[in-house]
Design a protein around this motif. Structure first.
Motif, PDB file in Angstrom:
ATOM      1  N   ARG A  94      -4.631   6.539  -3.127  1.00 20.06           N
ATOM      2  CA  ARG A  94      -5.741   6.920  -2.259  1.00 20.06           C
ATOM      3  C   ARG A  94      -5.790   8.442  -2.124  1.00 20.06           C
ATOM      4  O   ARG A  94      -4.772   9.119  -2.294  1.00 20.06           O
ATOM      5  CB  ARG A  94      -5.557   6.296  -0.860  1.00 20.06           C
TER       6      ARG A  94
ATOM      7  N   ASP B  26      -8.678  -1.262   2.422  1.00 17.75           N
ATOM      8  CA  ASP B  26      -8.404  -1.536   1.016  1.00 17.75           C
ATOM      9  C   ASP B  26      -9.608  -1.182   0.155  1.00 17.75           C
ATOM     10  O   ASP B  26      -9.451  -0.688  -0.967  1.00 17.75           O
ATOM     11  CB  ASP B  26      -8.034  -3.008   0.835  1.00 17.75           C
TER      12      ASP B  26
ATOM     13  N   GLY C 267      -6.253   3.215   6.558  1.00 12.72           N
ATOM     14  CA  GLY C 267      -7.548   3.144   5.890  1.00 12.72           C
ATOM     15  C   GLY C 267      -7.836   1.702   5.506  1.00 12.72           C
ATOM     16  O   GLY C 267      -7.113   0.774   5.886  1.00 12.72           O
TER      17      GLY C 267
ATOM     18  N   GLU D 101      -6.441  10.886  -6.210  1.00 14.08           N
ATOM     19  CA  GLU D 101      -5.687   9.811  -5.582  1.00 14.08           C
ATOM     20  C   GLU D 101      -4.201   9.894  -5.929  1.00 14.08           C
ATOM     21  O   GLU D 101      -3.841  10.134  -7.085  1.00 14.08           O
ATOM     22  CB  GLU D 101      -6.234   8.444  -6.026  1.00 14.08           C
TER      23      GLU D 101
ATOM     24  N   LEU E 253      -4.032  10.425   7.192  1.00 14.08           N
ATOM     25  CA  LEU E 253      -2.614  10.509   6.873  1.00 14.08           C
ATOM     26  C   LEU E 253      -1.908  11.504   7.767  1.00 14.08           C
ATOM     27  O   LEU E 253      -2.535  12.366   8.379  1.00 14.08           O
ATOM     28  CB  LEU E 253      -2.402  10.936   5.406  1.00 14.08           C
TER      29      LEU E 253
ATOM     30  N   THR F 134     -12.504   8.407   5.180  1.00 12.13           N
ATOM     31  CA  THR F 134     -12.104   7.131   4.583  1.00 12.13           C
ATOM     32  C   THR F 134     -10.599   6.900   4.672  1.00 12.13           C
ATOM     33  O   THR F 134     -10.154   5.748   4.643  1.00 12.13           O
ATOM     34  CB  THR F 134     -12.521   7.074   3.109  1.00 12.13           C
ATOM     35  N   ASP F 135      -9.817   7.956   4.750  1.00 14.64           N
ATOM     36  CA  ASP F 135      -8.360   7.844   4.787  1.00 14.64           C
ATOM     37  C   ASP F 135      -7.812   8.846   5.796  1.00 14.64           C
ATOM     38  O   ASP F 135      -8.292   9.976   5.879  1.00 14.64           O
ATOM     39  CB  ASP F 135      -7.756   8.142   3.412  1.00 14.64           C
TER      40      ASP F 135
ATOM     41  N   PRO G  52     -12.363   1.412   0.090  1.00 15.28           N
ATOM     42  CA  PRO G  52     -12.618   2.671   0.806  1.00 15.28           C
ATOM     43  C   PRO G  52     -13.977   2.703   1.490  1.00 15.28           C
ATOM     44  O   PRO G  52     -15.012   2.433   0.878  1.00 15.28           O
ATOM     45  CB  PRO G  52     -12.546   3.719  -0.310  1.00 15.28           C
TER      46      PRO G  52
ATOM     47  N   TRP H 149      -0.069   6.341   6.402  1.00 17.45           N
ATOM     48  CA  TRP H 149      -1.455   6.249   5.949  1.00 17.45           C
ATOM     49  C   TRP H 149      -2.176   5.152   6.701  1.00 17.45           C
ATOM     50  O   TRP H 149      -1.588   4.125   7.053  1.00 17.45           O
ATOM     51  CB  TRP H 149      -1.506   5.952   4.452  1.00 17.45           C
TER      52      TRP H 149
ATOM     53  N   THR I 221      -6.779  14.346   6.264  1.00 15.76           N
ATOM     54  CA  THR I 221      -8.035  13.640   6.477  1.00 15.76           C
ATOM     55  C   THR I 221      -8.854  13.748   5.201  1.00 15.76           C
ATOM     56  O   THR I 221      -9.051  14.847   4.690  1.00 15.76           O
ATOM     57  CB  THR I 221      -8.827  14.223   7.656  1.00 15.76           C
TER      58      THR I 221
ATOM     59  N   ARG J  59       0.809  -1.221   0.000  1.00 16.56           N
ATOM     60  CA  ARG J  59       0.000   0.000   0.000  1.00 16.56           C
ATOM     61  C   ARG J  59       0.842   1.272   0.000  1.00 16.56           C
ATOM     62  O   ARG J  59       0.331   2.333  -0.336  1.00 16.56           O
ATOM     63  CB  ARG J  59      -0.945  -0.032   1.201  1.00 16.56           C
TER      64      ARG J  59
END
Length: 848
Positions: free
Chosen positions: A376, A603, A601, A487, A586, A583-584, A605, A599, A578, A370
């Motif tokens: 992402r 795989d 989250g 992304e 960082l 969903t993610d 989302p 990161w 954010t 990842r």
């Protein structure tokens, strides 16, 4: 007669044996015994400090010379496997007879009679058939080996080739696998443990059955005592010790970093050479930092999974089902993991060396990296590049920007309607703060203000800067990209962040391989990298953004690094990230030597949980890594750039106006006990000569721009009207004036103002006109719309109203709703209004 028959049988048997022996001897001569030294040897992976942390192999083997094998291991193996090794010439005739008698008495094969040399022949040439002919061939082949090699060489070949269980071939690999040390450093107990498991490596492995492995070890110690290789005291002391082994490595010792290195080596030298030649592969990884990163990611994500509002599968649940499927042989039915994932990458700022690479929580569960492969949304971690593009265009950290509600149709985050949400400030209690400086907007991660700054700089400018910074993933050319909706990979983000500590430049690319050598040091492949620097921004721009990111870490969205997670007092900077709908999560940050991005989250989302900010999921991991990096590579202060043109200079700025401070830049502020005090509104800001303002503050004191309001209208010259308004009949207003039939976001407010002597409330409303609508035009609209010849009084002025959307109904006449009066802003509650401004503009001159 019987004697004659017996004699004939003896002759026939002798002829047969002679013929068989001649045939087997010829067959033994057909083997190329030089292949004894041609073993598949694992290529060893070394970190930047020469520490071994992985291997590339088909058989996990590392060959070593005889003098690198401990004497206790040689004695233990001889004692257990071949006590007469130094007396026979390849086979032990008495041992064969003895074993045959014992096996005959037992009724099954109980004891073998193969010497060490015979075992070497069998393992080297795959003589696996359990037949009498194979046994004889093994004997003749052993004789050839004894004829061509010394006893020491035979032991060296044997101990480098045999299998020790758990996928480990040879004594060196076994020592490193079981005990985490090279073979030459093994103790007597460890040597006896390896010697004891040779007969049945998988069953007697200490990772399989610790008690059985200890029994085999004790037998080896007893044999060494009986043969006087060790004393009775040494034997007793060794027998009293427990077997201590390291943890078993997963997936043949593979990790995400090792797997990526394997891919790079195969690309450099080819598959066969990479896995068979036993190379020494020098990499850029720092194995100590790597372990810190892996442990920090695992620990923090396990804590997140314990939260009461976390409603997803956990790592522990999947690990239990994975172990069960592995034990039952049903791995083909095992689904892909769906627990919370994470990734980390750390780079050397100057060279682009990858010091840390973690592609997920468990390589055995899933091999998808990842950190390198997953694209992402970076979320608000992309904000620094928006501000860098704006500063390149002439803005500077002291420029004023409006933080207020923004119609989502301009950005389209999560849809095309509503007001742009606020998630960047890393707080569930977000609020708009009106006018603020660009420095404050970046440090506080204000979404609305960032979009306005980005629109001013231009989408193209931001995309070009990101591409130059090393982000090659396609970024969508829309304002939503300002807030990280496009992304990118974590590796791209980390490389792009290096421009800020480097003064506007970055390394050409990130890399993990340095060179590949033979065991004797002969160079096979070299990266041969030139020190290419890619210039992205001016040094002044990079330092301006860096100073804002330092504020973000010290007192902005990343302040928990110091107050909660224990970041040491090092000169560092960074930005939380954010993504929309959580969903993610960082965090990307750096010091003068090292840049790290983290990161977390899924795989697939999906929302982690409401309020899953980067400061909660990613920041703690980043802090642990940066603290360790600071010890290995002590950081320095990032110096402010200087140039012949003057570089950056410091100026005192009024935060209310964004202009040069004066001695009157004070605001009246009420203290908790009700007293009014004067608070200074200035601070020291940095900027280039072309960026900093030249005008003094026009908010405090008596600025020249507002002198006209203190003169009466009769004293000021006016332009002659082209039309005599006294000859024009005004049109009476039939209903409340609206700007549109529907304004759900309250993005524009209707303005209605009488001409003569207005009440204070009306003046306040006029002051809060939207951007782009001039005060004069609002007044003119009010004058023309009034009844009579522009002599409407304040008392008769209609109230300011806002429209209620009309919902059409089938088969019913449209209902005309009356507008609901809006209170003047000075009577509204502070939290109840959306359009707030820290610095209200001066009231319009109602005489004009």
């Amino acid at each position: 007669m019987p004697i004659a028959i017996l004699a004939i049988l003896v002759v026939v048997l002798a002829v047969y044996i002679s013929s068989l022996a001649a045939d087997l001897k010829a067959q033994a001569k057909a083997f190329d015994i030089s292949k004894l030294e041609q073993m598949e040897s694992a290529s060893v992976i070394l970190d930047r400090n020469g520490k071994i942390f992985g291997q590339i192999y088909v058989e996990n083997r590392e060959t070593v010379p005889y003098d690198q094998l401990p004497h206790d291991l040689i004695n233990a193996v001889v004692a257990v496997e071949d006590a007469k090794f130094y007396q026979h010439h390849g086979y032990d005739l008495f041992g064969i007879i003895r074993a045959a008698l014992k096996n005959l008495t037992a009724g099954h094969v109980r004891q073998g009679a193969s010497t060490i040399t015979q075992q070497l022949a069998r393992n080297s040439f795959s003589l696996k058939q359990k037949t009498f002919r194979r046994k004889l061939l093994e004997i003749f082949l052993a004789q050839r080996i004894e004829d061509n090699f010394s006893k020491q060489k035979i032991l060296e070949l044997y101990l480098n080739r045999i299998y020790f269980g758990a996928g480990l071939y040879g004594a060196e690999a076994a020592s490193r696998g079981y005990f985490g040390k090279p073979a030459r450093e093994m103790s007597l107990v460890e040597c006896a443990t390896l010697a004891g498991l040779i007969k049945s490596p998988n069953r007697l492995s200490p990772w399989t059955d610790r008690a059985t492995s200890r029994e085999a070890r004790d037998y080896a110690l007893d044999r060494m005592r009986d043969l006087r290789f060790i004393s009775r005291e040494q034997c007793a002391n060794a027998r009293s010790q427990e077997i201590v082994v390291g943890s078993r490595q997963n997936a043949q010792g593979q990790t995400y970093a090792v797997d990526y290195i394997r891919q790079q080596v195969i690309a450099a030298v080819g598959w066969d050479r990479a896995i068979n030649e036993g190379y020494r592969i020098h990499t850029t990884i720092d194995v100590d930092l790597q372990k810190v990163a892996e442990d920090a990611l695992r620990k923090n994500l396990e804590q997140i999974e314990q939260r009461p509002d976390y409603n997803h599968p956990t790592y522990a649940q999947y690990a239990a089902s994975f172990r069960k499927a592995k034990a039952n042989g049903t791995m083909s039915n095992q689904p892909a993991p769906e627990y919370l994932q994470g990734a980390v990458i750390g780079l050397d700022n100057a060279t682009g060396d990858i010091l840390v690479l973690v592609g997920g929580r468990d390589f055995e569960h899933n091999q998808y990296n990842r950190a390198l492969q997953a694209r992402r949304p970076a979320g608000t971690a992309m904000l620094p590049f928006v501000y860098a593009a704006a500063f390149e265009k002439g803005m500077y950290p002291g420029s004023l920007v409006e933080d207020s509600p923004l119609d989502n149709r301009a950005v389209m985050i999560g849809g095309t309607t509503g007001i742009l949400g606020e998630w960047g400030p890393e707080s569930a209690e977000n609020r708009y703060e009106g006018t603020m400086t660009a420095r404050q907007a970046l440090a506080k991660s204000k979404d609305g203000a960032t979009v306005r700054i980005g629109m001013d700089a231009g989408v193209d400018a931001m995309l070009q800067l990101c591409a130059a910074a090393g982000i090659h993933s396609p970024l969508r050319p829309y304002p939503a990209t300002f807030l990280g909706s496009s992304e990118v990979t974590l590796a791209e983000l980390a490389l792009a962040y290096t421009i800020f500590p480097n003064g506007g430049w970055r390394p050409n690319a990130s890399h993990i391989l340095e060179r590949i050598e033979e065991k004797d040091g002969t160079l096979v492949w070299d990266a041969k990298r030139e020190s290419i620097r890619k210039l992205v921004t001016k040094p002044e721009t990079a330092y301006e953004v860096h100073s804002c990111l330092a504020d973000a870490l010290e007192s902005g969205t990343g302040k928990a690094a110091f107050t909660q997670f224990g970041l040491k007092k090092i000169p560092a900077a960074g930005k939380t990230g954010t993504a929309y709908d959580f969903t993610d999560a960082l965090f990307a940050g750096y010091d003068s030597n090292f840049t790290c991005a983290v990161w977390a989250g899924f795989d697939k989302p999906q929302k982690i949980y409401r309020g899953a900010f980067g400061r909660e999921l990613a920041l703690p991991v980043w802090v642990d890594i940066m603290n360790a990096a600071g010890e290995h590579y002590p950081p320095q202060e990032i110096k402010q750039p200087t140039s012949a043109s003057g570089g950056l200079k410091q100026v005192e700025i009024c935060s209310r106006s964004g202009l040069l401070a004066t001695d009157k830049c004070y605001d009246a502020v009420k203290t908790p006990n009700g007293d009014t005090v004067q608070r200074r509104t200035t601070y020291m800001e940095i900027g280039t000569q072309s960026q900093v303002p030249t005008e003094p503050c026009n908010i405090h004191g008596e600025p020249r721009a507002r002198l006209a309001r203190f003169f009466s209208s009769s004293d000021l010259p006016r332009a002659a009207l082209a039309v005599d308004v006294s000859e024009v009949t005004p049109i009476a207003v039939k209903s409340t004036t609206l700007l549109a039939d529907k304004d759900p976001y309250n993005s524009l407010r209707p303005t209605l103002k009488p001409e003569p002597s207005p009440q204070p409330a009306a003046e306040t409303v006029a002051n809060q006109k939207p951007d782009g609508v001039a005060g004069d035009s609002a007044v003119k609209t009010a004058n023309v719309s009034g009844s009579g010849a522009g002599t409407q009084t304040a008392e008769s002025a209609p109230e300011i109203r806002k429209a209620i959307p009309v919902q059409p109904q089938d088969k019913k006449p449209v209902e005309i709703r009356r507008a609901i009066p809006v209170k003047p802003p000075d009577q509204e509650k502070e939290d109840g209004t959306l359009l707030k401004s820290a610095t209200p503009p001066p009231p319009a001159d109602i005489d004009e």
